[in-house]
Scaffold this motif. Structure first.
Motif, PDB file in Angstrom:
ATOM      1  N   THR A   9       0.847  -1.180   0.000  1.00 41.23           N
ATOM      2  CA  THR A   9       0.000   0.000   0.000  1.00 41.23           C
ATOM      3  C   THR A   9       0.883   1.231   0.000  1.00 41.23           C
ATOM      4  N   GLN A  10       0.847   1.980  -1.087  1.00 39.98           N
ATOM      5  CA  GLN A  10       1.710   3.146  -1.220  1.00 39.98           C
ATOM      6  C   GLN A  10       1.055   4.417  -0.709  1.00 39.98           C
ATOM      7  N   ARG A  11      -0.263   4.450  -0.716  1.00 40.83           N
ATOM      8  CA  ARG A  11      -0.954   5.683  -0.367  1.00 40.83           C
ATOM      9  C   ARG A  11      -2.294   5.372   0.294  1.00 40.83           C
ATOM     10  N   ILE A  13      -5.815   7.102   1.010  1.00 41.89           N
ATOM     11  CA  ILE A  13      -6.679   8.232   0.651  1.00 41.89           C
ATOM     12  C   ILE A  13      -7.887   8.200   1.579  1.00 41.89           C
ATOM     13  N   ALA A  33      -1.788   4.813   7.901  1.00 41.41           N
ATOM     14  CA  ALA A  33      -0.606   5.249   7.156  1.00 41.41           C
ATOM     15  C   ALA A  33       0.660   4.975   7.955  1.00 41.41           C
ATOM     16  N   ALA A  38       2.810   4.340   4.655  1.00 37.47           N
ATOM     17  CA  ALA A  38       2.269   4.908   3.417  1.00 37.47           C
ATOM     18  C   ALA A  38       2.058   6.411   3.554  1.00 37.47           C
ATOM     19  N   GLU A  39       1.961   7.069   2.419  1.00 37.70           N
ATOM     20  CA  GLU A  39       1.610   8.487   2.399  1.00 37.70           C
ATOM     21  C   GLU A  39       0.115   8.629   2.652  1.00 37.70           C
ATOM     22  N   GLN A  41      -3.225  10.981   2.016  1.00 36.87           N
ATOM     23  CA  GLN A  41      -3.837  12.082   1.277  1.00 36.87           C
ATOM     24  C   GLN A  41      -5.292  12.195   1.689  1.00 36.87           C
ATOM     25  N   ARG A 102       3.844  11.451   6.252  1.00 37.23           N
ATOM     26  CA  ARG A 102       3.735  12.308   5.071  1.00 37.23           C
ATOM     27  C   ARG A 102       2.263  12.488   4.728  1.00 37.23           C
ATOM     28  N   SER A 103       1.891  13.712   4.406  1.00 37.08           N
ATOM     29  CA  SER A 103       0.473  13.948   4.130  1.00 37.08           C
ATOM     30  C   SER A 103       0.303  15.046   3.089  1.00 37.08           C
ATOM     31  N   ASP A 124      -3.637   1.604  -3.766  1.00 42.48           N
ATOM     32  CA  ASP A 124      -4.014   2.506  -2.681  1.00 42.48           C
ATOM     33  C   ASP A 124      -4.975   1.826  -1.719  1.00 42.48           C
TER      34      ASP A 124
END
Length: 282
Positions: A9-11, A13, A33, A38-39, A41, A102-103, A124
């Motif tokens: 899982t890279q991101r 959301i 996250a 993960a980042e 967003q 990171r956000s 994601d």
């Protein structure tokens, strides 16, 4: 289980809207996250349907606390949406700084369902907060949220207002299939990174079938230094899963999207009856 079965899982959301507690959604997303590295967003969608409705001559709104009826206008709704977006942006910044993740924050305008689905890639995880039923006076899982769960090409996590507790188990409905193995790998990542027990729920079957399922999971777990425990289910409907969650004092439940509890319209109440996060793997 091969390495290709393991989710990367890279991101994360998280969909932020006026229909739920943004703080609960952002906190849950930030924790996930942090667990998965993960980042994060946050996606705030200015709902075009709401803006169009505000422009109708008969449109009215009722104050949540005052019960005062007053006319709606697109300009007033836009102002409210901008103010809400800024509050959510500030909240995200505080949470991300506290948790050292990171956000980013993004605002889009369109259909909420389309924007959410179009923003997420297969790798994601999309997090949706169950709508606040106290405002709507009924079911907390809206049709829109249900459609997002069904149509998403990525993992979807539904969160409620309950805050997680330490040392509670992550439960996963397991089958020795590609989707079942992806579910196990994701649940294992969640449990390992938070030092939580991992409980595999085995669907109804013979003793030999359960032995084969358990053996396939143990083989994978040994290579990843994980401890498992198993629970055999008499049924895989919503009632059985809810019962297992309560008896195991589960922190979250991971299930494949083809699970019977998601296919049956009546069993979809699973997503409505529990404040425990439910993670649906496509």
């Amino acid at each position: 289980m091969s390495d290709s079965d393991q989710p990367v899982t890279q991101r994360i959301i998280v969909l932020v809207s006026d229909s739920c507690d943004s703080n609960a959604a952002l906190e849950a997303a930030a924790r996930m996250a942090g667990r998965l590295g993960a980042e994060l967003q946050a996606l705030f969608v200015e709902d075009v349907n709401l803006l169009r409705s505000a422009g109708l001559p008969f449109a009215r709104e009722i104050g949540l606390t005052s019960a005062t009826v007053r006319p709606m206008s697109p300009e007033a709704v836009e102002q409210q949406l901008r103010a809400q977006a800024e509050r959510s942006r500030a909240l995200l910044e505080r949470i991300a700084q506290r948790m050292n993740i990171r956000s980013s924050f993004r605002v889009s305008r369109g259909n909420v369902e389309s924007e959410a689905l179009g923003s997420a890639r297969p790798e994601d995880m999309l997090i949706i907060c169950r709508a606040d039923h106290r405002r709507r006076g009924g079911s907390r899982l809206s049709d829109r949220e249900g459609r997002i769960v069904s149509a998403a090409h990525c993992t979807v996590m539904l969160v409620g207002e309950r805050q997680p507790e330490e040392n509670r188990a992550v439960l996963v409905l397991y089958a020795n299939t590609a989707r079942g193995r992806r579910s196990l790998a994701l649940a294992a990542s969640m449990a390992r990174d938070a030092a939580q027990p991992l409980v595999l729920l085995l669907p109804p079957g013979s003793e030999a079938e359960h032995d084969r399922l358990a053996a396939s999971a143990r083989e994978w777990a040994q290579t990843h230094n994980l401890q498992l425990r198993f629970r055999e289910l008499g049924h895989v409907d919503a009632a059985a899963l809810l019962s297992a969650l309560r008896q195991e004092e589960g922190d979250s439940l991971v299930i494949p999207r083809d699970a019977a509890a998601l296919r049956d319209p009546h069993d979809r109440l699973l997503l409505d009856e529990v404040d425990t996060p439910v993670v649906v793997v496509p």
